[in-house]
Design an enzyme around this catalytic site. Sequence first.
Site, PDB file in Angstrom:
ATOM      1  N   ASP A 243     -47.749  16.825  40.548  1.00 24.06           N
ATOM      2  CA  ASP A 243     -48.841  16.341  41.381  1.00 24.06           C
ATOM      3  C   ASP A 243     -50.194  16.862  40.915  1.00 24.06           C
ATOM      4  OD1 ASP A 243     -47.844  15.020  44.227  1.00 24.06           O
ATOM      5  OD2 ASP A 243     -46.328  16.222  43.226  1.00 24.06           O
ATOM      6  N   ASN A 253     -45.599  20.973  41.278  1.00 24.39           N
ATOM      7  CA  ASN A 253     -44.681  19.873  41.544  1.00 24.39           C
ATOM      8  C   ASN A 253     -43.879  20.188  42.804  1.00 24.39           C
ATOM      9  OD1 ASN A 253     -43.581  17.289  40.700  1.00 24.39           O
ATOM     10  ND2 ASN A 253     -41.705  18.361  40.189  1.00 24.39           N
TER      11      ASN A 253
END
EC number: 5.3.1.23
Length: 368
Positions: A243, A253
């Site tokens: 992300d 993540n």
Amino acid sequence: MKVDGKHFRSIWREHDGWSIGAIDQRRLPHEFVVAKLTSCEDAAVAIRDMLVRGAPLIGATAAYGMALAMREDASDAGLKHAYDTLVVARPTAINLKWALDEMRATLTPIDPVERAEAAYARADGIVEQDVEINRGIAGNGLKLIEAIAAKKPGETVNVLTHCNAGWLATVDWGTATAPIYLAHERGIKIHVWVDETRPRNQGASLTAWELGHHGVPHTVIPDNTGGHLMQHGMVDLAIVGTDRVAANGDVCNKIGTYLKALAAHDNNVPFYVALPSPTIDFAVHDGIRDIPIEQRSGVEVTDMTGRTADGRLETVRIVPEGSPVANYAFDVTPARLVTGLITERGVLKPDRAALAAAFPERIAAAAG
């Protein structure tokens, strides 16, 4: 990608030319439902409530949310309200802010009477850019899979994933799954170990769903199984999404990624992260210290929804009443544990110099 032979994207403009269709991922894997977004508020709710999820798709949804807002109120005040409404929908995925900044930069200098048309055009461009980026990730990641396949001719290449970084997390192809899909289409024997990814089970519910409907061999495993598989030589490489990637190569993540990276490091299993360039945040120099970690509702931990034997969808509580829960949605994997970053411009070392050399325009944007 394909659902039972028919091509789908995760988000699109509907036939009326202005409303937005999106697969409602909260209903998967048990029901395939398309949601219709008709306002900026609809887009914000879709992002916040995880009707859509995955950093690239969140960015695309935000862009269309801005376009929907301009259709209703294209004034400077309307532009500011749309930006402020959408930017707080999810705090961790940097693609959200990136897409909104792109939209704002395009729309601010334009006369309000022209903003709606320009907003849809720019949002369409962000969507198509995401697809092209993921095709690039597919090609660059394919080389890693091909190299492993060449060392074990006739045998299956086993890939471990965590969470969902498939086409449902992007517009099409996916990030971590993009090389997998391309390898499958090229006839390489490939099998995916799919982490269930508690507490929202995006691996079991989404990754397994999309791999199965596209015809890719896979096996769902409990989150705690990966280390065991690596110890016994049953994983050739791990590929996860992210992300947000800090300027130093730290990777944020889904929670549990750090533990998989530690197990991979201990067992000499290559650990790759697939990411589109908008996920790189050159304004963050230390991922562990500076990336905000979203804490979500404890209900995601205490409750689970599934299909009963007679076909009904039921939600049940699995935690004792009164027991406190914590729900950290992400963790940060230090760059030292990452073998490489699979991007649209090649497989890069997870460090500042490699990222800066590959994406100088992103540094300029962060500085501006």
